[in-house]
Each structure stands twice: as structure tokens, then as C-alpha cells.
Design a protein around this motif. Structure first.
Motif, short mmCIF file in Angstrom:
data_model
loop_
_atom_site.label_atom_id
_atom_site.label_comp_id
_atom_site.label_asym_id
_atom_site.label_seq_id
_atom_site.Cartn_x
_atom_site.Cartn_y
_atom_site.Cartn_z
N VAL A 1 45.05 37.75 50.53
CA VAL A 1 45.77 38.93 51.01
C VAL A 1 46.38 39.61 49.79
N LEU A 2 46.03 40.87 49.56
CA LEU A 2 46.49 41.62 48.40
C LEU A 2 47.20 42.89 48.88
N THR A 3 48.40 43.15 48.38
CA THR A 3 49.13 44.36 48.75
C THR A 3 49.23 45.28 47.54
N TYR A 4 49.26 46.58 47.80
CA TYR A 4 49.32 47.54 46.70
C TYR A 4 49.72 48.91 47.23
N ARG A 5 50.13 49.77 46.29
CA ARG A 5 50.40 51.18 46.58
C ARG A 5 49.27 52.00 45.96
N ARG A 6 48.56 52.73 46.78
CA ARG A 6 47.42 53.48 46.27
C ARG A 6 47.84 54.51 45.24
N LEU B 1 40.00 46.69 43.49
CA LEU B 1 39.13 45.71 42.85
C LEU B 1 37.67 46.13 42.87
N GLY B 2 37.42 47.41 43.11
CA GLY B 2 36.04 47.87 43.19
C GLY B 2 35.50 47.75 44.61
N ALA B 3 34.27 48.17 44.77
CA ALA B 3 33.67 48.20 46.11
C ALA B 3 32.54 47.19 46.26
N GLY B 4 32.49 46.19 45.38
CA GLY B 4 31.39 45.25 45.42
C GLY B 4 31.63 44.03 46.29
N TYR B 5 32.54 44.08 47.22
CA TYR B 5 32.79 42.92 48.08
C TYR B 5 33.19 43.40 49.46
N ARG B 6 33.04 42.51 50.42
CA ARG B 6 33.44 42.83 51.79
C ARG B 6 34.92 42.53 51.96
N HIS B 7 35.63 43.44 52.58
CA HIS B 7 37.06 43.26 52.74
C HIS B 7 37.54 44.07 53.93
N LEU B 8 38.75 43.77 54.34
CA LEU B 8 39.42 44.51 55.40
C LEU B 8 40.60 45.23 54.80
N VAL B 9 40.67 46.53 54.99
CA VAL B 9 41.78 47.33 54.48
C VAL B 9 42.69 47.69 55.65
N VAL C 1 39.02 38.47 52.73
CA VAL C 1 39.78 39.26 51.77
C VAL C 1 40.40 40.41 52.53
N VAL C 2 41.74 40.49 52.52
CA VAL C 2 42.47 41.52 53.25
C VAL C 2 43.30 42.32 52.26
N LEU C 3 43.18 43.64 52.30
CA LEU C 3 43.97 44.53 51.46
C LEU C 3 44.97 45.27 52.34
N VAL C 4 46.25 45.19 51.99
CA VAL C 4 47.30 45.89 52.74
C VAL C 4 47.81 47.01 51.85
N GLU C 5 47.62 48.24 52.31
CA GLU C 5 47.90 49.42 51.50
C GLU C 5 49.04 50.23 52.11
#
Length: 349
Positions: free
Chosen positions: A151-156, A166-174, A7-11
Motif C-alpha cells: 500500500v503506497l500513499t502519495y500526493r499527485r 512507479l510507472g505503468a508497467g505493473y497491475r495496481h489499484l488506484v 499493489v494499492v496506490l492511495v492518492e
């Protein structure tokens, strides 16, 4: 993405290059035989429930095993994916409980992604996602399919609540993206000019710094400004260049989503006959704090007395004719009690 499940988050802010980065990364992953599943969240007044994920699943046409080898629960997606209806099992029996029906739909999406094999699910602009889509993505990220990279992209700054989307209950790369510095802006401008057939050499030394100052290092703005000036590479051309069309449209779109402005005199004017020093009403919090100082409060000689007619706020513009200067304290109840609007003597009539 090379080691699923992931799971990759692109901010990053608008125009920072999130989509370009994802496209480049997915292009490299596509060479390894991974299927791209792309969905977008749109700034709709009433977003479609699960819309971005359903949009992405349509790309599975022709990539699924025979229906008899699929999990029977995936048949719950027949009504949502008519493009895949012939490849899905029969629709399960209906459920009377809405929560159980929703859980079965989530399981169906998980099962379909598991059957799809190696894939990359990209959901753009997560900050516009509806609550149903966010819940579905949370469900998938808790235990993603073994061969799926998300891969999820968003503007903080546009998220509805602080913290991870999506919360902090999973492992991910930001991966947070920041604006370019002046050196990177110069290199990007040289590459854009070379791509346009104008050559990479010959940029004045002050051009990158001026371009960085004008664009704040936002790649989208750098590209649009460089295109707008054409072959003129002098720093003065940046000042003469107007606002590019795409930038005007992007700004208009963002402004259209803002709440309507308040009327400059939507609140009650001062009832003591004083004229406020600013046309903004109600005054800002900082102005209220400044006007509430004892030294400023004491300088207003027109403070009304509680119970008098002048103590009741009015929506009409205060008269330039001074009111009689009554004595007494500011009212302790009513609309005027929350904050007294004192002002300096030179603003009193």
C-alpha cells in the motif's frame, strides 16, 4: 489486501485522509494474521537511500524463520538491519560492480519479504521518496512476493514527474480520495462533537454548509476547526475562530519547502523612462502578452533606439523625469530583444 499479491496506490492531497484510510484497512487486515510493515518517506534535504523500506523491515524482528532456511542473498542486509543481524545468513562476498551489488540488495529485500509470510507493506508519502527507494519499490511491484500486499500513499501534485509514481508497467489499484461534500462534512462534525461528549444533536441547518465553505471539505481541516470552536455550534463561531495551531504548523511546513521568492525588482526596469504599472518584476506572462499588442506598443512614445545608451537595460529604478523620446525600432539583439516592454500612454512620464 485480502487477496495478495496486491499493489494499492492511495492518492490524495494533504489532509484528505490517506493515512486514516490505510490505518483502518490495515487494522482489519491485521485481524487475519497479517504483519504490518510500515515505512515513511520524509521531506529531508538528502533522503536516506532505501530508508522507508529498511525502516519497515525492522518490524520483522521475531517473525523470520531460522537463518539456515533463509535465502543466502538476504545476508546482504546485515549492514542495513543490525536489529536482524543475528537472524540473517552470513554476508555474501563483496562485488566489485555497483550495479550488481545494487541488484543483490534488491533481491535480498524481496527474499526477506517472501520469508516473512503474510504481510502488508505500507509506504507513506511516496512523493518524497528518493530515487533508490522508488527503484526498489518498482522492483518489488514487478513481481511481488506471493503473500505480500503493498500500500503506497502519495500526493499527485507533489510528484517529481507526471504519471503513475512507479510507472505503468505493473497491475495496481488506484484509490483517489476527493474532498467531502457538505453533507459528509455535517456528519463528520456531528461525529466529532459526539466523540467529545458534546452530543450529536442540535447543529444549526446552515452550520454544515458554512463549515464546508471554510474547510473546502478537507477532513483534516474539518476536524481542526470543529475542535477549535469548542461547544459553540453557531455558524458565526466559524468566522470568529482563528486558524488552528496544527493547521498553521502544516502550512508553515509546506511554505518552508517552496523556493525563495524573487526580488520584486530583480530584473531590469524599462529603459524608455516609462514607469511600469505593477511592482512585480519581471511582469507576468499574461502582462507581457497584453503589453505586446500593437495598439499598446504604439502608445508608448519613449521607445529607445537600438545602439543608444537608453536601450541598455538598467537595474536602477527608472527616473520620474521623462527621457527624450527617440525614434526608431526596439533593439533586435541583447537583453531587451526577447520581449519589448511597451506600456500605455498614461504610464509614460
Amino acid at each position: 489486501m485480502a487477496h495478495p499479491p496486491a499493489v494499492v496506490l492511495v492518492e490524495g492531497e494533504a489532509g484528505i485522509g490517506k493515512t486514516s484510510l490505510v490505518r483502518t484497512a490495515v487494522g482489519r487486515a491485521g485481524g487475519s494474521g497479517r504483519r504490518l510493515l510500515l515505512g515513511h518517506c520524509h521531506p529531508l534535504r538528502e533522503p536516506f537511500p532505501y530508508g522507508p523500506v529498511i525502516e519497515a523491515l525492522r518490524d520483522l524482528a521475531g517473525a523470520l524463520p531460522p537463518a539456515e532456511r533463509l535465502n543466502p542473498v538476504t545476508g546482504a542486509l546485515r549492514g542495513h538491519l543490525p536489529e536482524l543481524a543475528d537472524a540473517l545468513p552470513p554476508v555474501p562476498a563483496p562485488l566489485t560492480d555497483l550495479g550488481m551489488d545494487r541488484h543483490r540488495l534488491f533481491r535480498a529485500v524481496h527474499g526477506l519479504l517472501t520469508a516473512a509470510g503474510p504481510a502488508v507493506l505500507v509506504v507513506e508519502d511516496l512523493h518524497w521518496a528518493d530515487d533508490g527507494t522508488q527503484d526498489l519499490l518498482r522492483f518489488l511491484t514487478r513481481r511481488p512476493p506471493e503473500e505480500l500486499a503493498m500500500v503506497l500513499t502519495y500526493r499527485r501534485q507533489d510528484l517529481q514527474s507526471p504519471g503513475p509514481p512507479l510507472g505503468a508497467g505493473y497491475r495496481h489499484l488506484v484509490i483517489p480520495l476527493a474532498p467531502l461534500d457538505a453533507g459528509d462534512v455535517g456528519r463528520m462534525a456531528s461525529a466529532l462533537l459526539g466523540r467529545a461528549g458534546l452530543g450529536r444533536a442540535g447543529l444549526p441547518a446552515s452550520f454544515p454548509a458554512r463549515l464546508h465553505e471554510r474547510t473546502s471539505g478537507i477532513p483534516f481541516l474539518v476536524e481542526e476547526v470543529v475542535r477549535s470552536i469548542g461547544e459553540d455550534r453557531q455558524p458565526e463561531a466559524l468566522e470568529r475562530a482563528g486558524v488552528p495551531l496544527q493547521l498553521r504548523e502544516a502550512m508553515a511546513e509546506q511554505l518552508a519547502r517552496l523556493s525563495p521568492p524573487r526580488s520584486p525588482r530583480s530584473g531590469p526596469p524599462p529603459s524608455c523612462g516609462c514607469r511600469w504599472p505593477s511592482r512585480r518584476w519581471p511582469p507576468s506572462r499574461a502582462a507581457r502578452a497584453a503589453w505586446s499588442k500593437p495598439s499598446v506598443t504604439a502608445s508608448c512614445t519613449n521607445t529607445p533606439t537600438a545602439g543608444t545608451a537608453s536601450a541598455t537595460p538598467s537595474r536602477r529604478r527608472p527616473s520620474t523625469t521623462p527621457s527624450p523620446a527617440p525614434t526608431g525600432a526596439w533593439p533586435t539583439s541583447g537583453p531587451s530583444a526577447s520581449w519589448p516592454p511597451p506600456t500605455r500612454r498614461r504610464w509614460c512620464s
